[in-house]
Design a protein around this motif. Sequence first.
Motif, PDB file in Angstrom:
ATOM      1  N   GLN A  22     -35.089 -23.175  82.373  1.00 57.46           N
ATOM      2  CA  GLN A  22     -33.765 -22.943  83.134  1.00 57.46           C
ATOM      3  C   GLN A  22     -33.947 -21.558  83.849  1.00 57.46           C
ATOM      4  O   GLN A  22     -34.433 -20.618  83.254  1.00 57.46           O
ATOM      5  CB  GLN A  22     -32.721 -22.858  82.152  1.00 57.46           C
ATOM      6  CG  GLN A  22     -31.296 -22.467  82.678  1.00 57.46           C
ATOM      7  CD  GLN A  22     -30.884 -23.477  83.319  1.00 57.46           C
ATOM      8  OE1 GLN A  22     -31.072 -24.737  83.127  1.00 57.46           O
ATOM      9  NE2 GLN A  22     -30.002 -23.361  84.290  1.00 57.46           N
ATOM     10  N   SER A  23     -33.537 -21.445  85.079  1.00 58.20           N
ATOM     11  CA  SER A  23     -33.295 -20.216  85.741  1.00 58.20           C
ATOM     12  C   SER A  23     -32.041 -19.479  85.741  1.00 58.20           C
ATOM     13  O   SER A  23     -31.122 -19.976  85.429  1.00 58.20           O
ATOM     14  CB  SER A  23     -33.648 -20.729  87.360  1.00 58.20           C
ATOM     15  OG  SER A  23     -35.012 -21.368  87.612  1.00 58.20           O
ATOM     16  N   TYR A  24     -32.215 -18.172  85.375  1.00 55.12           N
ATOM     17  CA  TYR A  24     -31.304 -17.289  85.491  1.00 55.12           C
ATOM     18  C   TYR A  24     -31.313 -16.144  86.629  1.00 55.12           C
ATOM     19  O   TYR A  24     -32.396 -15.715  86.778  1.00 55.12           O
ATOM     20  CB  TYR A  24     -31.140 -16.639  84.190  1.00 55.12           C
ATOM     21  CG  TYR A  24     -30.931 -17.794  83.004  1.00 55.12           C
ATOM     22  CD1 TYR A  24     -29.379 -17.966  82.808  1.00 55.12           C
ATOM     23  CD2 TYR A  24     -31.851 -18.179  82.226  1.00 55.12           C
ATOM     24  CE1 TYR A  24     -29.453 -18.738  81.642  1.00 55.12           C
ATOM     25  CE2 TYR A  24     -31.891 -19.085  81.282  1.00 55.12           C
ATOM     26  CZ  TYR A  24     -30.414 -19.539  80.905  1.00 55.12           C
ATOM     27  OH  TYR A  24     -30.422 -20.462  80.126  1.00 55.12           O
ATOM     28  N   TRP A  25     -30.279 -16.220  87.345  1.00 55.18           N
ATOM     29  CA  TRP A  25     -30.318 -15.058  88.510  1.00 55.18           C
ATOM     30  C   TRP A  25     -29.372 -13.824  88.000  1.00 55.18           C
ATOM     31  O   TRP A  25     -28.253 -13.764  87.478  1.00 55.18           O
ATOM     32  CB  TRP A  25     -29.569 -15.899  89.751  1.00 55.18           C
ATOM     33  CG  TRP A  25     -30.221 -17.023  90.235  1.00 55.18           C
ATOM     34  CD1 TRP A  25     -30.260 -18.333  89.797  1.00 55.18           C
ATOM     35  CD2 TRP A  25     -31.413 -16.923  91.176  1.00 55.18           C
ATOM     36  NE1 TRP A  25     -30.916 -19.083  90.550  1.00 55.18           N
ATOM     37  CE2 TRP A  25     -31.864 -18.302  91.451  1.00 55.18           C
ATOM     38  CE3 TRP A  25     -32.068 -15.797  91.840  1.00 55.18           C
ATOM     39  CZ2 TRP A  25     -32.805 -18.502  92.188  1.00 55.18           C
ATOM     40  CZ3 TRP A  25     -33.110 -16.258  92.791  1.00 55.18           C
ATOM     41  CH2 TRP A  25     -33.454 -17.528  92.733  1.00 55.18           C
ATOM     42  N   ALA A  62     -27.236 -12.003  83.780  1.00 55.82           N
ATOM     43  CA  ALA A  62     -26.948 -13.241  83.107  1.00 55.82           C
ATOM     44  C   ALA A  62     -28.103 -13.811  82.269  1.00 55.82           C
ATOM     45  O   ALA A  62     -28.261 -14.505  81.231  1.00 55.82           O
ATOM     46  CB  ALA A  62     -27.064 -14.343  84.202  1.00 55.82           C
ATOM     47  N   PHE A  63     -29.455 -13.079  82.857  1.00 55.02           N
ATOM     48  CA  PHE A  63     -30.874 -13.401  81.949  1.00 55.02           C
ATOM     49  C   PHE A  63     -30.624 -12.744  80.459  1.00 55.02           C
ATOM     50  O   PHE A  63     -30.776 -13.393  79.429  1.00 55.02           O
ATOM     51  CB  PHE A  63     -31.805 -12.500  82.458  1.00 55.02           C
ATOM     52  CG  PHE A  63     -33.264 -12.781  81.729  1.00 55.02           C
ATOM     53  CD1 PHE A  63     -33.971 -13.928  81.425  1.00 55.02           C
ATOM     54  CD2 PHE A  63     -33.611 -11.658  81.081  1.00 55.02           C
ATOM     55  CE1 PHE A  63     -34.898 -13.928  80.811  1.00 55.02           C
ATOM     56  CE2 PHE A  63     -34.891 -11.762  80.400  1.00 55.02           C
ATOM     57  CZ  PHE A  63     -35.587 -12.955  80.351  1.00 55.02           C
ATOM     58  N   HIS A 107     -28.126 -14.898  78.219  1.00 48.80           N
ATOM     59  CA  HIS A 107     -28.297 -16.015  77.792  1.00 48.80           C
ATOM     60  C   HIS A 107     -29.188 -16.262  76.287  1.00 48.80           C
ATOM     61  O   HIS A 107     -29.184 -17.500  75.706  1.00 48.80           O
ATOM     62  CB  HIS A 107     -29.275 -16.960  79.031  1.00 48.80           C
ATOM     63  CG  HIS A 107     -30.803 -17.017  78.394  1.00 48.80           C
ATOM     64  ND1 HIS A 107     -31.624 -15.882  78.674  1.00 48.80           N
ATOM     65  CD2 HIS A 107     -31.503 -17.815  78.018  1.00 48.80           C
ATOM     66  CE1 HIS A 107     -32.672 -16.065  78.224  1.00 48.80           C
ATOM     67  NE2 HIS A 107     -32.862 -17.274  77.926  1.00 48.80           N
ATOM     68  N   GLU A 139     -34.873 -13.827  90.112  1.00 47.94           N
ATOM     69  CA  GLU A 139     -35.028 -14.923  89.363  1.00 47.94           C
ATOM     70  C   GLU A 139     -35.668 -14.831  88.107  1.00 47.94           C
ATOM     71  O   GLU A 139     -36.710 -14.247  88.083  1.00 47.94           O
ATOM     72  CB  GLU A 139     -35.470 -16.311  89.885  1.00 47.94           C
ATOM     73  CG  GLU A 139     -35.431 -17.766  89.228  1.00 47.94           C
ATOM     74  CD  GLU A 139     -35.997 -18.646  89.953  1.00 47.94           C
ATOM     75  OE1 GLU A 139     -35.818 -19.867  89.565  1.00 47.94           O
ATOM     76  OE2 GLU A 139     -36.831 -18.487  90.844  1.00 47.94           O
TER      77      GLU A 139
END
Length: 387
Positions: free
Chosen positions: A300-303, A307-308, A311, A291
């Motif tokens: 906001q959390s990005y898995w 995806a991180f 963003h 995470e």
Amino acid sequence: SSSIYQKKYLKDQDYLQYLDKFNTFFYIPEELRATKQYADYLENLWDYLQGFFQRVHPLIDMKEISKEWQLDFASKIRSGELRSSRKNGHPGSSQPPQPLRLGMFNDSSELEALGMDRLKEGLEALGLKCGGTLQDRARRLWSVRGKKEADIPNSLRAKPKAVKRKLDQEGTADGEDGQDGVSDDAQKLIATEGVAWNEFRIGLLSEVLMETVNLTRRHAEKQQARSAEEKEAEIREEEFGLLPDLPEDGAPAGEEDDDDAPIYNPLNIPLGWDGKPIPYWLYKLHGLGIEYKCEICGNQSYWGRRAFDKHFQEWKHAHGMRCLGIPNTKHFHDITNIADVLALYATIKDTLSHELFTCELEEEFEDTEGNVLNRRTYEDLARQGLL
């Protein structure tokens, strides 16, 4: 007779060997070419190839192609480029009629495979009547098999004048056009050279279908390399398909149960396009269990790393940077803490301020004596009147 024929001519060969030489006939002995079995084989092979060609190319007119082939066949037979199915050559030759070796044949039906003209020539060589249908000529020849010339009945003998007149007619070539634009001479040759004509057109049609023949050969090689279990599995797949067994009501068994059953997902693995958890190895490969939080995006959390990283170019992160009054450039990539972003921005501004051009300190002036001074010093001396 059939057992003798099989022992003499039939040889064991596999499908690939047959595909390599089914359209070449130069190795066929003359003794075999004179048999009825060989003529029937050529007829069946031609019917198969022609039927396949017409099914694959239904818009092509085979009659027009056959006309060109007939003319080409007649010219090549006359010039000797093709092997005749008659030992004495084509009609119209200067050689006398050649008798048939009737002892080679088993019944009159085998004689019919030679064609009307060859039977006519055999009858003329024996001095017999040569009129009638193909079956009449074959039976007439078969009736004198094994008989001496003196034992032949007078009812079967031809008159001397009639024989001479028939020979003269055989020697004259008729060049007028016959049916379908093909000369009578060419049609006569085709009727005479039945075996040679079938060999010729089978060879031409197989050249047109050579790409299909090559694909068939490659498929046969692939099939020979497969095991019996693989072949049986392929046959079952072609017959029954891959669908599950259907119950009596017609719906696939277990379909409703699979849709209504709850999904077992204790690791909270992301779902795929089918609504089921993706494979665990794919989950670990992309690091989807890690995470990443971004304070700029409102915690906001990005898995997953993918995806991180993605963003930082999305609208939500860019909006948060604008609210802080900081441009969203590559300098701030991979930084998610607001305090860290502000400190880095102040450091960048301080570094850039030293690189900016300052007019008071860096702009140079020169007095009358040639001394170089910066702008501030020059203006102070000018106001004191010391220049």
